[in-house]
Motif scaffolding. Structure first.
Motif, mmCIF file in Angstrom:
data_model
loop_
_atom_site.group_PDB
_atom_site.id
_atom_site.type_symbol
_atom_site.label_atom_id
_atom_site.label_comp_id
_atom_site.label_asym_id
_atom_site.label_seq_id
_atom_site.Cartn_x
_atom_site.Cartn_y
_atom_site.Cartn_z
ATOM 1 N N GLY A 86 0.934 -1.093 0.059
ATOM 2 C CA GLY A 86 0.088 -0.138 -0.055
ATOM 3 C C GLY A 86 0.860 1.277 -0.100
ATOM 4 N N GLY A 141 1.570 3.011 -2.298
ATOM 5 C CA GLY A 141 1.204 4.407 -3.241
ATOM 6 C C GLY A 141 0.751 5.400 -2.738
ATOM 7 N N ASN A 142 0.250 5.423 -1.651
ATOM 8 C CA ASN A 142 -0.445 6.692 -0.955
ATOM 9 C C ASN A 142 -0.183 6.747 0.492
ATOM 10 N N ILE A 160 0.053 6.720 4.319
ATOM 11 C CA ILE A 160 1.082 6.329 5.297
ATOM 12 C C ILE A 160 2.083 5.301 4.635
ATOM 13 N N ASP A 206 -2.548 -0.227 -6.936
ATOM 14 C CA ASP A 206 -2.659 1.163 -7.930
ATOM 15 C C ASP A 206 -1.100 1.343 -8.489
ATOM 16 N N ALA A 244 0.562 -5.340 -6.946
ATOM 17 C CA ALA A 244 0.195 -6.720 -6.172
ATOM 18 C C ALA A 244 -1.274 -6.097 -5.634
ATOM 19 N N ASP A 245 -2.177 -7.251 -5.447
ATOM 20 C CA ASP A 245 -3.244 -7.149 -4.640
ATOM 21 C C ASP A 245 -2.993 -8.157 -3.461
ATOM 22 N N SER A 296 -4.813 -9.249 -1.273
ATOM 23 C CA SER A 296 -5.854 -10.145 -0.683
ATOM 24 C C SER A 296 -5.568 -11.577 -1.438
ATOM 25 N N ASN A 313 1.149 -2.419 5.341
ATOM 26 C CA ASN A 313 0.404 -1.419 5.693
ATOM 27 C C ASN A 313 -0.892 -1.222 4.708
ATOM 28 N N ALA A 314 -0.976 -2.041 3.548
ATOM 29 C CA ALA A 314 -2.200 -1.917 2.809
ATOM 30 C C ALA A 314 -3.465 -2.223 3.424
ATOM 31 N N VAL A 348 -9.049 -7.858 2.506
ATOM 32 C CA VAL A 348 -7.875 -7.160 2.376
ATOM 33 C C VAL A 348 -7.097 -6.889 3.590
ATOM 34 N N MET A 362 0.104 -2.969 9.996
ATOM 35 C CA MET A 362 -0.613 -1.819 10.236
ATOM 36 C C MET A 362 -2.049 -2.129 10.649
ATOM 37 N N ALA A 363 -2.320 -1.854 11.861
ATOM 38 C CA ALA A 363 -3.449 -1.911 12.798
ATOM 39 C C ALA A 363 -3.850 -0.494 12.817
ATOM 40 N N TYR A 369 -14.313 -2.448 10.044
ATOM 41 C CA TYR A 369 -13.179 -1.971 9.986
ATOM 42 C C TYR A 369 -12.521 -2.035 11.511
ATOM 43 N N PRO A 406 -2.017 3.936 14.457
ATOM 44 C CA PRO A 406 -2.147 5.508 14.293
ATOM 45 C C PRO A 406 -3.634 5.671 14.571
ATOM 46 N N THR A 427 -4.670 11.598 5.145
ATOM 47 C CA THR A 427 -4.343 10.740 3.793
ATOM 48 C C THR A 427 -5.375 10.767 2.925
HETATM 49 N N1 LIG Z 1 -5.519 7.245 7.503
HETATM 50 C C1 LIG Z 1 -5.814 7.039 8.944
HETATM 51 O O1 LIG Z 1 -6.303 7.805 9.492
HETATM 52 C C2 LIG Z 1 -5.399 5.689 9.390
HETATM 53 C C3 LIG Z 1 -5.582 5.399 10.773
HETATM 54 C C4 LIG Z 1 -5.254 4.384 11.293
HETATM 55 C C5 LIG Z 1 -4.826 3.253 10.382
HETATM 56 N N2 LIG Z 1 -4.818 3.423 8.934
HETATM 57 C C6 LIG Z 1 -4.330 2.254 8.248
HETATM 58 O O2 LIG Z 1 -3.123 2.735 7.467
HETATM 59 C C7 LIG Z 1 -3.081 2.116 6.305
HETATM 60 C C8 LIG Z 1 -2.787 2.880 5.248
HETATM 61 O O3 LIG Z 1 -3.862 3.882 5.342
HETATM 62 P P1 LIG Z 1 -3.755 5.236 4.450
HETATM 63 O O4 LIG Z 1 -4.659 6.089 5.170
HETATM 64 O O5 LIG Z 1 -2.345 5.509 4.045
HETATM 65 O O6 LIG Z 1 -4.660 4.626 3.142
HETATM 66 P P2 LIG Z 1 -4.781 5.394 1.685
HETATM 67 O O7 LIG Z 1 -6.059 4.796 1.131
HETATM 68 O O8 LIG Z 1 -4.559 6.653 1.588
HETATM 69 O O9 LIG Z 1 -3.767 4.380 0.719
HETATM 70 C C9 LIG Z 1 -3.585 2.924 1.014
HETATM 71 C C10 LIG Z 1 -2.889 2.468 -0.212
HETATM 72 O O10 LIG Z 1 -3.298 1.075 -0.360
HETATM 73 C C11 LIG Z 1 -3.345 0.701 -1.328
HETATM 74 N N3 LIG Z 1 -4.103 -0.476 -1.517
HETATM 75 C C12 LIG Z 1 -5.412 -0.749 -1.143
HETATM 76 N N4 LIG Z 1 -5.861 -2.022 -1.061
HETATM 77 C C13 LIG Z 1 -4.824 -2.853 -1.507
HETATM 78 C C14 LIG Z 1 -4.554 -4.135 -1.928
HETATM 79 N N5 LIG Z 1 -5.757 -4.897 -1.984
HETATM 80 N N6 LIG Z 1 -3.561 -4.556 -2.434
HETATM 81 C C15 LIG Z 1 -2.526 -3.563 -2.302
HETATM 82 N N7 LIG Z 1 -2.474 -2.385 -2.174
HETATM 83 C C16 LIG Z 1 -3.751 -1.919 -1.713
HETATM 84 C C17 LIG Z 1 -4.166 1.705 -2.112
HETATM 85 O O11 LIG Z 1 -4.102 1.629 -3.589
HETATM 86 C C18 LIG Z 1 -3.305 2.785 -1.602
HETATM 87 O O12 LIG Z 1 -2.290 3.351 -2.181
HETATM 88 C C19 LIG Z 1 -4.601 1.021 6.103
HETATM 89 O O13 LIG Z 1 -4.254 -0.124 6.629
HETATM 90 C C20 LIG Z 1 -5.278 1.849 7.089
HETATM 91 O O14 LIG Z 1 -6.220 1.137 7.535
HETATM 92 C C21 LIG Z 1 -4.902 4.486 8.504
#
Ligand SMILES: NC(=O)c1ccc[n+]([C@@H]2O[C@H](COP(=O)([O-])OP(=O)(O)OC[C@H]3O[C@@H](n4cnc5c(N)ncnc54)[C@H](O)[C@@H]3O)[C@@H](O)[C@H]2O)c1
Length: 254
Positions: A14, A16-17, A19, A40, A60-61, A63, A88-89, A112, A139-140, A154, A184, A189
């Motif tokens: 994950g 690409g975006n 965290i 992505d 990669a997906d 899942s 992290n994804a 996922v 990543m929790a 979630y 976190p 994000t």
């Molecule tokens: N943003 C928050 O406030 C927050 C808080 C706590 C935990 N998290 C966790 O941190 C992680 C990242 O969150 P974020 O906010 O950066 O999310 P985001 O959506 O901004 O980025 C997630 C990235 O994961 C990729 N992704 C999604 N499904 C995928 C798959 N099946 N295979 C591969 N890649 C995949 C997406 O394309 C994307 O680039 C997640 O696990 C989220 O649950 C986020």
């Protein structure tokens, strides 16, 4: 001062975006060669461009168990080993009360956030057991410790990630491998700002800190947990949440 991950190799899913991207960039800054994985392609390739030479992209997906195995195989092909990994994804799923979530909603998010983390964890541990060393961060979320109305599925997935983390850590505790979790709070994000709470600044700022975390503030903790400097941390969680889980925000000083 020596960099945290000098000469190490790292896989970030994950990446690409949000965290994940920040983590890939901090790990590279700290001396790691990084395998950037994302479903992505465009976003993942942009992370590689931002990092430069020491990064590679694989679409990669997570899942898909075969895709997780292929990610680890790619790391071994590139570097002969995989020293560290951040699983992290994840996705946020549909915002709705549990009574309004469908079977499809359940399958989608668990595939996922739980199956995906399991797929990666299993593939990484198999390789790390062969090497006799490694450090993994799953990543929790703060939602892995408390209930979150409208995000019950979630929260269920993130509680599960913590259970997987603790168990994996115990199973490999004497093999040179460590497994920990990052929890976190609200992070700025695309997931939160564009999809869960678009235009809802008040909610994004709800933490006692008065603002969401920057993704880099989470990535710094991940880098430390992945490094040898956290050598006695096993099956544990690091909370970086601007004070949310510390307690009630009532009567906060302005
Ligand atoms: N943003 C928050 O406030 C927050 C808080 C706590 C935990 N998290 C966790 O941190 C992680 C990242 O969150 P974020 O906010 O950066 O999310 P985001 O959506 O901004 O980025 C997630 C990235 O994961 C990729 N992704 C999604 N499904 C995928 C798959 N099946 N295979 C591969 N890649 C995949 C997406 O394309 C994307 O680039 C997640 O696990 C989220 O649950 C986020």
């Amino acid at each position: 001062m020596t960099r945290l991950l000098e000469g190490k190799t790292a896989l970030v899913t994950g990446a690409g975006n949000g965290i994940g991207r920040a983590t890939a960039m901090v790990l590279a800054r700290e001396g790691a060669a990084v395998l950037v994985a994302d479903i992505d392609e465009q976003a993942g390739r942009e992370t590689v461009r931002l990092i430069g030479n020491e990064a590679h992209f694989v679409q990669a997906d997570i899942s898909d168990p075969g895709a997780a195995d292929a990610l680890v195989a790619e790391a071994v092909k590139l570097w002969g080993r995989l020293d560290t990994a951040c699983n992290n994804a994840g996705i946020e799923g549909k915002m709705a009360r549990l009574v309004d979530q469908t079977d499809e909603d359940f399958t989608k998010i668990f595939d996922v956030n739980v199956r995906g983390v399991f797929n990666c964890l299993r593939a990484e541990l198999r390789q790390m057991l062969k090497q006799g060393h490694g450090s993994i961060v799953n990543m929790a979320s703060g939602a892995g410790q408390i209930g979150v109305p409208m995000m019950g599925l979630y929260a269920g997935t993130k509680h599960a990630v913590i259970g997987l983390t603790k168990t994996a850590a115990l199973e490999v505790a004497r093999t040179g491998i460590r497994v920990n979790a990052m929890l976190p709070g609200m992070v700025d994000t695309p997931m939160t700002r564009e999809r869960i709470y678009p235009g809802q600044t008040e909610i994004l700022n709800f933490a006692p800190a008065g603002r969401p975390a920057r993704p880099e503030e989470i990535a710094e903790g991940i880098a430390w947990m992945l490094s040898d400097r956290s050598s006695y941390m096993m099956g544990s969680s690091m909370i970086i949440d601007g004070g949310v889980i510390a307690g009630s925000p009532l009567a906060l000083e302005e």
